[in-house]
Design a protein around this motif. Structure first.
Motif, mmCIF file in Angstrom:
data_model
loop_
_atom_site.group_PDB
_atom_site.id
_atom_site.type_symbol
_atom_site.label_atom_id
_atom_site.label_comp_id
_atom_site.label_asym_id
_atom_site.label_seq_id
_atom_site.Cartn_x
_atom_site.Cartn_y
_atom_site.Cartn_z
ATOM 1 N N THR A 1 -2.350 8.231 0.749
ATOM 2 C CA THR A 1 -3.491 8.244 -0.186
ATOM 3 C C THR A 1 -4.504 9.317 0.235
ATOM 4 O O THR A 1 -5.031 10.048 -0.604
ATOM 5 C CB THR A 1 -4.170 6.860 -0.258
ATOM 6 N N SER B 1 0.862 -1.175 0.000
ATOM 7 C CA SER B 1 0.000 0.000 0.000
ATOM 8 C C SER B 1 0.898 1.224 0.000
ATOM 9 O O SER B 1 2.115 1.120 0.089
ATOM 10 C CB SER B 1 -0.827 0.054 1.278
ATOM 11 N N ALA B 2 0.263 2.369 -0.012
ATOM 12 C CA ALA B 2 1.001 3.618 0.155
ATOM 13 C C ALA B 2 1.435 3.735 1.612
ATOM 14 O O ALA B 2 0.843 3.106 2.494
ATOM 15 C CB ALA B 2 0.099 4.781 -0.206
ATOM 16 N N GLU C 1 1.464 4.488 -3.893
ATOM 17 C CA GLU C 1 2.086 3.170 -4.064
ATOM 18 C C GLU C 1 3.322 3.277 -4.944
ATOM 19 O O GLU C 1 4.298 2.542 -4.744
ATOM 20 C CB GLU C 1 1.074 2.191 -4.678
ATOM 21 N N PHE D 1 -3.333 -1.344 -5.526
ATOM 22 C CA PHE D 1 -4.336 -0.303 -5.753
ATOM 23 C C PHE D 1 -4.551 0.087 -7.218
ATOM 24 O O PHE D 1 -5.632 0.486 -7.594
ATOM 25 C CB PHE D 1 -3.923 0.922 -4.925
ATOM 26 N N ARG E 1 -10.797 2.541 -2.907
ATOM 27 C CA ARG E 1 -10.070 2.556 -1.627
ATOM 28 C C ARG E 1 -9.835 1.145 -1.093
ATOM 29 O O ARG E 1 -10.688 0.276 -1.214
ATOM 30 C CB ARG E 1 -10.838 3.371 -0.568
ATOM 31 N N GLY E 2 -8.664 0.956 -0.518
ATOM 32 C CA GLY E 2 -8.327 -0.361 0.024
ATOM 33 C C GLY E 2 -7.971 -1.377 -1.058
ATOM 34 O O GLY E 2 -7.852 -2.567 -0.798
ATOM 35 N N GLY E 3 -7.765 -0.887 -2.284
ATOM 36 C CA GLY E 3 -7.597 -1.775 -3.426
ATOM 37 C C GLY E 3 -6.327 -2.618 -3.459
ATOM 38 O O GLY E 3 -6.213 -3.530 -4.281
ATOM 39 N N SER E 4 -5.392 -2.358 -2.560
ATOM 40 C CA SER E 4 -4.157 -3.159 -2.574
ATOM 41 C C SER E 4 -4.406 -4.619 -2.208
ATOM 42 O O SER E 4 -3.711 -5.511 -2.683
ATOM 43 C CB SER E 4 -3.126 -2.574 -1.609
ATOM 44 N N ASP E 5 -5.435 -4.840 -1.374
ATOM 45 C CA ASP E 5 -5.802 -6.225 -1.058
ATOM 46 C C ASP E 5 -6.172 -6.952 -2.348
ATOM 47 O O ASP E 5 -5.799 -8.103 -2.570
ATOM 48 C CB ASP E 5 -7.040 -6.265 -0.150
HETATM 49 N N1 ASP Z 1 -3.556 3.247 -0.704
HETATM 50 C C1 ASP Z 1 -4.897 2.860 -1.068
HETATM 51 C C2 ASP Z 1 -5.873 3.336 -0.005
HETATM 52 O O1 ASP Z 1 -5.466 3.827 1.015
HETATM 53 C C3 ASP Z 1 -5.016 1.418 -1.329
HETATM 54 C C4 ASP Z 1 -4.758 0.539 -0.130
HETATM 55 O O2 ASP Z 1 -4.162 0.940 0.837
HETATM 56 O O3 ASP Z 1 -5.150 -0.622 -0.171
HETATM 57 O O4 ASP Z 1 -7.049 3.220 -0.192
#
Ligand code: ASP
Ligand code: MG
Length: 467
Positions: A45, A39-40, A128, A195, A209-213
């Motif tokens: 982000t 992730s970042a 990222e 992401f 958001r949260g796309g790194s998963d």
């Molecule tokens: N950096 C992005 C976010 O904060 C993706 C991630 O962390 O999964 O949403």
């Protein structure tokens, strides 16, 4: 083993954290083939999104201040993380070039005073782009061969649905598996930015958001990984929030379907589509902490062992949300009323978290985030009050309580146990919903009652003895 390790932003929050991550990877890499997904750096982000808002307001000063903050933080990390002068110089050059690309982008967008979905994704992907440099070069300092790759460079190809893109899995698989295999052959650890990917025209896209998963599971599926680990600051999925229940327990094993439900609640928010790429390949996922490797966390599998198939596995809450009750006017029970309400809310970008309506069709109750409540009520009042809707009542401080577990499906008596437990605590249930999957029974109570209800449910289903 072929492992995909994904590190969340809180695992990359400081110089020490990044060093911890690279030490973990370095140790594991002697016995496993590893792809890292990052992730970042924590908070970056959010900062980039803040910049995009300042661009829309043409607030040059604030946009530049935030930009300088991002730049300074990454430069400072660079000099502290990598001390070998030769590696440091290469990293600094790479950082400078990425940061000046970001600066040019922000300045260009400031001139336009406009952020389109396409430019937003390009901007948001920089967190990222920068974090992978830090992790990859820190590994080089530990004498490991490694390269940083953006999602696009790794070969993740998506549709052009900016802000919420989906991978084109066949194309992605061909490109990505080749990129990764070539690196494995050279004993090199790929550090891939989560992401984002790119559409077929090469435009950067993001998964939301949260796309790194999601990036991590896409990669795991494309390279047929043996396991994927989501490493963050939580120990795994729990029977309840330990802040609410003293004897909350870590869940050793849950199914993909249960994890999807739990991810909406609990401390570990997981991107909703994360499990999609894993289901057909049945790749197990571990949710575990970067800060406590002795703890193996929760394992998420296609079909958990029978011993862990308890009817109810957790009692979770989403706190401090808002309830809107709409009571009918003359035409309330006519076709199209619900459509009108939801379209209005969709137009102002308000997400409806839960809905319930009774067969008499005299009212509809809607749950939204507290931060959306004012806007939602405003829009509904302006367009519907006095016409379709007679009365709008809001309750600002409520919680959704959810009881989750795949064994609930088809089991008689769960609802009565749930509500009997609630009744014992003398708590009023405001609203109820259960999806047809029967994996999740959700209801709404006043936020003041949340803790007591979660404790009651934890006791009723004996969740402290779950493992
Ligand atoms: N950096 C992005 C976010 O904060 C993706 C991630 O962390 O999964 O949403
Ligand atoms: Mg994040």
């Amino acid at each position: 083993m072929k492992l995909v390790l994904k590190f969340g932003g809180t695992s990359l929050a400081s110089v020490k954290d990044i060093q911890n991550v690279t030490n973990i990877v370095s140790k594991l890499s002697s016995e496993n083939e590893i792809v890292i997904v990052c992730s970042a750096v924590d908070g970056i982000t959010d900062e980039l999104i803040h910049i995009s808002e300042q661009i829309k307001k043409v607030n040059k000063k604030e946009a530049n201040r935030a930009l300088a903050k991002i730049s300074q933080k990454h430069k400072q990390f660079t000099t502290h993380i990598v001390t070998d002068s030769k590696i440091q110089k290469t990293l600094l050059d790479k950082m400078k070039s990425d940061l000046s690309e970001l600066e040019e982008l922000v300045h260009g967008l400031l001139l336009l005073g406009e952020v389109t979905p396409r430019s937003f994704d390009y901007l948001a992907s920089f967190g990222e782009k920068l974090s992978i440099n830090l992790v990859s070069f820190a590994l080089q300092q530990l004498k490991k061969k490694s390269v940083p790759l953006s999602g696009k460079q790794a070969g993740i190809v998506t549709d052009s649905n900016f802000g919420e893109s989906r991978p084109l899995m066949d194309t992605t698989k061909i490109r990505l598996s080749k990129t990764i295999q070539d690196l494995f052959d050279k004993n090199t650890i790929p550090v891939v930015g989560g992401f984002s990917g790119a559409d077929q025209h090469g435009n950067t896209t993001t998964f939301g958001r949260g796309g790194s998963d999601y990036t991590a599971t896409i990669i795991a599926s494309c390279i047929d990984a043996d396991e994927i680990w989501l490493m963050s600051d939580v120990d795994g999925l729990m029977t309840a929030d330990p802040k609410l229940v003293d004897d909350a327990k870590l869940l050793k094993e849950v199914s993909y379907a249960e994890a999807v439900e739990m991810a909406q609640f609990g401390a570990k928010q997981i991107h909703p589509r994360t499990f999609e790429p894993l289901v057909s390949k049945k790749i197990p996922m571990r949710i575990r902490s970067t800060f406590d490797l002795a703890n193996t966390g929760t394992i998420v599998t296609a079909s958990p062992s029978a011993a862990t198939k308890k009817t109810v596995k957790c009692a979770s809450a989403i706190r401090n949300i808002g309830l809107v009750d709409l009571t009918g006017g003359v035409l309330f029970a006519a076709p199209g009323t619900a459509a009108k309400i939801f379209t209005l809310l969709a137009d102002i970008n308000v997400n409806v978290m839960m809905v319930s309506s009774n067969p008499s069709e005299s009212s509809i109750s809607i749950i939204v985030k507290k931060s959306d409540l004012d806007r939602a009520v405003n829009a509904l009042e302006m367009s519907l009050l006095g016409k379709t809707v007679k009365k709008i009542v809001t309750t600002p401080n409520v919680s959704i309580i959810a009881v989750i577990g795949s064994g609930m499906s088809g089991t008689v008596g769960i609802a009565s146990k749930v509500f009997a437990a609630v009744q014992k605590r003398n708590v009023n249930v405001i609203m109820i919903a259960q999806g047809s999957s029967e994996l999740n029974l959700a209801f709404v109570v006043k936020d003041n009652d949340c803790k007591s209800v979660i404790q009651a449910l934890h006791e009723e289903f004996e969740l402290a003895n779950i493992n």
